[in-house]
Design an enzyme around this catalytic site. Structure first.
Site, short mmCIF file in Angstrom:
data_model
loop_
_atom_site.label_atom_id
_atom_site.label_comp_id
_atom_site.label_asym_id
_atom_site.label_seq_id
_atom_site.Cartn_x
_atom_site.Cartn_y
_atom_site.Cartn_z
N GLY A 126 -22.24 -32.99 28.17
CA GLY A 126 -23.26 -32.88 29.21
C GLY A 126 -24.49 -32.19 28.61
O GLY A 126 -24.74 -32.27 27.41
N HIS B 278 -17.51 -13.51 29.18
CA HIS B 278 -18.29 -14.52 29.91
C HIS B 278 -19.80 -14.23 29.82
O HIS B 278 -20.46 -13.97 30.84
CB HIS B 278 -17.83 -14.62 31.37
CG HIS B 278 -18.13 -15.95 32.00
ND1 HIS B 278 -17.34 -16.55 32.94
CD2 HIS B 278 -19.17 -16.81 31.81
CE1 HIS B 278 -17.88 -17.71 33.31
NE2 HIS B 278 -19.00 -17.88 32.63
C1 GLV Z 1 -21.79 -19.80 33.78
O1 GLV Z 1 -20.66 -19.83 33.42
C2 GLV Z 1 -22.39 -20.78 34.64
O2 GLV Z 1 -21.68 -21.65 35.18
O3 GLV Z 1 -23.60 -20.70 34.85
#
Ligand code: GLV
Length: 293
Positions: free
Chosen positions: A122, A252
């Site tokens: 993507g 994350h």
């Molecule tokens: C981060 O993980 C997002 O989906 O923006």
């Protein structure tokens, strides 16, 4: 927000600004009598029930595009750090374990001229491919559909997942979390990978079976992993994966640059304000809500 507090307030609120840790499920949404817009501060939407939002005709905004390059940079940072064993080197220095230069100290693999498999081509997967061309990599990709024009512009070749896993020196997961991608990488898939392979996940933790990954890293079925996302999140500090030297985990941080988080915040606020004003959201994930039928 604490889920209990959100559940208590949901009947009153007209606009909801939420993000990755917030679980917005059908039960919650059915009590949201006054809700006119949801604005998610993230591009991924797996924490909310988008189908239920669409049925209830609640537009959902998110933040695609502005985080693509920063997240692709994170993927390359994780891949290089893991392949060249930078966290292990850093720990050695910090712990006073570095005694002398040595010709076989912490030898890693190479990124340059390697074969990299991208799972999910993507926006972010394509940005990763563009960066890897600079490392003279051979690029493979997989996903639900072939992308013929990207094959030409990015120099990537399509393979089915099992063939990609068999062929790649390094595999990067950049696919959204959906029912079809949950535990996409489990025991059977890890067995297909090279014993020298690296697995990078910058998408969502549940794309990987964490116990299967820990076993594969412990037995040398694959060489190393680098994870921006985990299942669960946060991952407990005594989790097997956290305790492994050949597993690099960061909390994350894919889009966590000052400029990108500011751009995401602006986009999320613009979506929220548009929804409250009864206008079309600038970045709407379920534009079907505007269909007039
Ligand atoms: C981060 O993980 C997002 O989906 O923006």
């Amino acid at each position: 927000m604490d889920p209990g507090r959100l559940a208590a307030l949901i009947g009153e609120i007209e606009g909801l600004l939420c993000s990755i840790p917030d679980r917005i499920d059908r039960g919650l949404l059915e009590g949201a009598r006054n809700l006119r817009v949801i604005s998610q501060l993230a591009v991924g939407l797996d924490n909310l029930d988008l189908a239920a939002c669409t049925e209830l005709r609640i537009p959902v905004g998110h933040t695609p595009g502005v985080l693509t390059d920063t997240t692709a940079d994170t993927a390359i940072a994780l891949l290089l750090a893991s392949v060249r064993r930078l966290p292990e080197g850093e720990r050695l220095v910090r712990n006073g374990g570095w005694e002398r230069w040595s010709s076989d100290l912490l030898l890693g693999a190479d990124l340059h001229h390697s074969t990299v498999g991208i799972v999910g081509l993507g926006r972010i997967g394509s940005a990763i491919a563009r960066r890897l061309r600079g490392f003279d990599c051979r690029l493979l990709y997989t996903g639900p559909n072939r992308k013929v024009s990207a094959e030409e512009t990015l120099g990537v070749s399509y393979l089915q997942l099992p063939d990609l896993l068999r062929s790649a020196d390094h595999v990067i997961l950049s696919a959204p979390l959906r029912s079809e991608t949950r535990q996409l990488i489990g025991r059977a898939e890890l067995k297909l990978m090279k014993p020298t392979a690296t697995l990078v996940n910058i998408a969502r933790g549940p794309l990987i079976d964490p116990e299967a990954l820990a076993d594969a890293l412990a037995t040398g079925e694959i060489a190393r992993a680098a994870l921006d996302v985990t299942d669960p999140e946060p991952i407990p500090p005594d989790h097997r994966l956290v305790l492994m030297d050949n597993c690099l985990i960061i909390p994350h941080l894919g889009s966590a640059s000052h400029a990108t988080r500011k751009a995401m915040a602006q986009m999320a606020v613009d979506n929220l304000a548009a929804g409250l004003a009864g206008e079309r959201l600038p970045a709407c994930a379920n534009p079907e809500v505007y269909d007039s039928s």
